[in-house]
Design an enzyme around this catalytic site. Structure first.
Site, PDB file in Angstrom:
ATOM      1  CG  ASP A 191       1.938   3.080   4.517  1.00 54.34           C
ATOM      2  OD1 ASP A 191       0.227   3.232   4.545  1.00 54.34           O
ATOM      3  OD2 ASP A 191       2.847   2.181   5.043  1.00 54.34           O
TER       4      ASP A 191
ATOM      5  CG  ASP B 247       0.056   0.171   2.476  1.00 54.99           C
ATOM      6  OD1 ASP B 247       1.096  -0.268   2.502  1.00 54.99           O
ATOM      7  OD2 ASP B 247      -0.589   0.195   3.535  1.00 54.99           O
TER       8      ASP B 247
ATOM      9  CG  ASP C 191      -2.867   2.370   5.037  1.00 55.14           C
ATOM     10  OD1 ASP C 191      -4.328   2.250   4.448  1.00 55.14           O
ATOM     11  OD2 ASP C 191      -2.010   1.267   5.470  1.00 55.14           O
TER      12      ASP C 191
END
Length: 467
Positions: free
Chosen positions: A301, A299, A391
């Site tokens: 961040d 992912d 995120d």
């Protein structure tokens, strides 16, 4: 001035009766408080001389250090003065110490610095007396590596990928079986080998590397002899391992859920979608959009903050609303802030911080990326977009540096950074702040560099943090 300081430090109260010397710890016998029980010194008498050795030993004890009169496996730090490295190491090997691979063999400079500071100073490369590997035809010098990842620079090129890849498979297999100790052992070993700036071609070349246990060395030896690890290959071919790896690649599915699905007879992701007995939560349903997300790029961040006190969560919610209006927000799991400085510091490590955060899945179109979006190998579903995990964490500005450090670097680096702070510096570090247990206060930091400085560590760029 240094000599005067040493003389003052050695003005100990006279002993009523001389006690017989015994093998073992020296220090409490003199009525001096032991301040550093994890550090046991042995001063090499050769070249130093008996008189100077006794003087330095007395000085160290006055400072609260433990000094051993006899070299044994109790010793953690060997201090030498003006000895040739090769001769010193030949002598040490003749002592047949089982802890020789983890023993700190140090120049007198480290001892002098420690006496001046009144505490064991952080070990640096200049302090170590390096050995030359006699069994290595290339005569590569031994790289002295700390057992803490936060004291090791990751090599810009992984010269030992064949070992680290095998260790990652072993660690993942133990993680699936919830064998935390074995999992951590292989992750630590992989972390160490990523920092070695040359390929390990003989097992003897890894003699003094930390965190390599009997099992990890056995895997390395098999690879060196056969070019592969049969144990690792057996794991990769194991049906259970393959299924658990597939299931845990889905956002929101951990090892326990994956094991439950496997025991329930599920074998594919479609099985999980179609089985009436399986209740997927919103996170897992969203994860089905891009089941291979963890395996490809992981992912992204982001940290989001503002100088306006207490406005960071409002800013985060505004960002999420903007993404929703753009039509690219596929999933959002928002967690409001539960941060309360009165509840800090925590005595146990928490994987997640208490700041406001949003776990998102965004729809990334080909046209939005130069050259188009990248996809996992073999994925050809005809879509012009790809789902991407994003995120976003929103810490207060005064906590930004701690949060940035906590979200940057490998899991092993972060684990060892906190362990180093706790064991070596009597401090508690997490994403919220740094608590000095000796001073009983939080230490301020505007940048990551400030935190490294508080810990007495060399600042490491993010790409050097075991990434």
């Amino acid at each position: 001035l240094e000599v005067i300081e040493m003389l003052h430090a050695t003005m100990l109260p006279p002993m009523r009766k001389r006690q017989r010397r015994t093998e073992g710890t020296e220090g409490p016998r003199y009525g001096v408080e032991v301040k550093f029980p994890d550090v046991r010194l042995y001063l090499v008498e050769k070249k130093m001389g008996a008189t100077r050795r006794g003087f330095l030993a007395q000085l160290a004890r006055a400072k609260g250090f433990l000094v051993e009169d006899v070299l044994s496996e109790r010793v953690t730090h060997v201090v030498s003065e003006q000895n040739q490295a090769q001769e010193l190491w030949q002598w040490l090997r003749r002592q047949a110490l089982n802890n020789l691979p983890t023993l700190h063999v140090l120049d007198i400079g480290w001892f002098t610095d420690s006496m001046r500071e009144g505490r064991p100073v952080t070990l640096e490369a200049r302090h170590h007396i390096q050995d030359i590997l006699p069994e290595a035809s290339t005569h590569l010098p031994v790289v002295v590596l700390s057992r803490y990842a936060c004291q090791r620079r990751t090599s810009t090129e992984n010269h030992n990928e064949i070992f680290t890849d095998a260790f990652e498979v072993m660690a993942e297999s133990y993680e699936f079986s919830q064998c935390d100790g074995q999992c951590l052992a292989f992750r630590r070993a992989a972390s160490v080998l990523k920092s070695v700036p040359w390929p390990v071609e003989r097992l003897g070349a890894a003699t003094r590397l930390p965190c390599l246990g009997e099992h990890t060395r056995a895997v390395m030896e098999e690879i060196l002899q056969c070019g592969r690890s049969f144990e690792v290959e057996k794991i990769l071919c194991n049906d259970r391992y393959q299924r658990l790896k597939l299931f845990t690649s889905v956002f929101g599915v951990g090892p326990k859920t994956a094991e439950k699905w496997h025991r329930g007879g599920l074998r594919t992701l479609n099985d999980a979608l179609e089985d009436p007995g399986v209740e997927l939560n919103s996170m897992q349903k969203a994860g089905k959009v891009e089941p291979s997300g963890k395996e490809f790029g992981h992912d992204v961040d982001f940290l989001l903050s503002t100088p306006e006190q207490g406005k960071e969560e409002t800013l985060l919610l505004s960002l999420v609303d903007s993404l929703r209006r753009q039509g690219i927000l596929l999933y959002c799991d928002h967690h409001p802030s539960t941060f309360d400085i009165n509840n800090l510091p925590g005595v146990s490590f928490e994987a997640m911080d208490h700041f406001a955060k949003s776990f998102l899945i965004l729809r990334l179109e080909d046209r939005q990326v130069e050259g188009g979006v990248q996809r996992p190998e073999g994925q050809h579903d005809g879509r012009s977009w790809r789902a991407v995990r994003v995120d976003v964490v929103a810490p207060p500005m005064e906590r930004y540096a701690f949060t940035l450090l906590g979200w940057t670097g490998s899991r092993q680096f972060e684990r060892d950074l906190r362990r180093f702070a706790r064991k070596e510096k009597r401090m508690l570090l997490d994403n919220h702040g740094l608590w000095d247990k000796t001073k009983k206060e939080f230490l301020p930091a505007e940048r990551e560099e400030d935190i490294f400085a508080h810990l007495g560590l060399e600042y490491l760029e993010p790409q050097l943090r075991n990434a």
